[in-house]
Design a protein around this motif. Structure first.
Motif: not given
Length: 195
Positions: A118-121, A125-126, A129-132, A145-147
Motif C-alpha cells: 500500500a502507498f500513502a497519499e 510506501v505506507d 514505526v516497525n517499517m512493515e 517511505v519518506r517524502a
C-alpha cells in the motif's frame, strides 16, 4: 533459521542486514551500489565528526561481512513476489527464497509497488514505526517511505527497526538488541580470532 533478503546496500539496507545477521538470522544483501552516499560527506551522523559517504558505506559493508552476510555486490533484483510462506526474490540469473524481505532501494518504489504494498497519499510506501508494509513480512525503509527526510541516520534507523521487528517475530516476543561491554569483547573478540 529464518532468512532475510535485503534489497539495497545503503545505510538502511546495511543496517537491517547488520542487526539481522548479528542476531543469528541468515541474511543476504543485493547491492547495485547506487546509494546516494557516494555523493555525500557527512558531518551530521551521530558519533562521527566527518566522514566521506563512500567510506561510511565501505565500513558498513565490512561490518556486515564480518557477521556473515551473503552480499551480492553489483547484482540487481528484478522482482519480488509472495509465494507460499515467504517470498521469491529474482535477479537476471537466479531466484532466491526468503522468509522476510527488506526493501531499501532509496527513492525507487517500483519493487514495493509490484509486490502490492500500500502507498500513502504522498506516493511513499505506507509503513508503521516497525517499517512493515501492508504485505506481511515485507518491509520498506529510507527514502521510499519518506517524502522529504532523506538522511543517512534516519535510513539506518529504519533498517534497524525493520530487522528488530523481524527478530521479535522470530523470537515470539519483543526483541531489544542491547549490548554491554562483555558482549563486545565476546563478539568482537571472536571476529578478531577468526581473522
Amino acid at each position: 533459521m529464518a532468512n532475510v533478503i535485503v534489497v539495497g546496500g545503503g545505510p538502511a539496507g546495511l543496517s537491517a542486514a547488520l542487526f539481522a545477521a548479528k542476531n543469528g538470522l541468515e541474511t543476504t544483501v543485493f547491492d547495485t551500489d547506487g546509494t546516494w552516499m557516494h555523493k555525500a560527506h557527512l558531518f551530521n551522523y551521530p558519533g562521527i565528526g566527518s566522514v566521506d559517504g563512500s567510506l561510511l558505506v565501505d565500513t558498513m559493508r565490512d561490518q556486515v561481512d564480518d557477521f556473515g552476510v551473503e552480499r551480492h555486490q553489483g547484482v540487481e533484483v528484478t522482482d519480488v513476489e509472495e509465494r507460499d510462506d515467504g517470498f521469491v526474490v529474482s535477479t537476471a540469473d537466479d531466484e532466491y527464497d526468503a522468509d522476510y524481505v527488506v526493501l531499501a532501494t532509496g527513492a525507487s518504489r517500483d519493487l514495493a509497488e509490484e509486490l502490492g504494498c500500500a502507498f500513502a497519499e504522498d506516493d511513499t510506501v505506507d509503513v508503521g514505526v516497525n517499517m512493515e508494509t501492508s504485505v506481511e513480512d515485507a518491509y520498506a525503509t529510507g527514502a521510499m517511505v519518506r517524502a522529504e527526510e532523506w538522511q543517512a541516520v534516519i535510513s539506518a534507523g529504519d533498517g534497524a527497526a525493520a530487522a528488530l521487528n523481524v527478530l521479535s517475530k522470530e523470537k515470539g516476543e519483543h526483541y531489544h538488541d542491547f549490548d554491554v561491554p562483555a558482549d563486545a569483547e565476546r563478539v568482537l573478540g571472536s571476529l578478531v580470532d577468526e581473522e
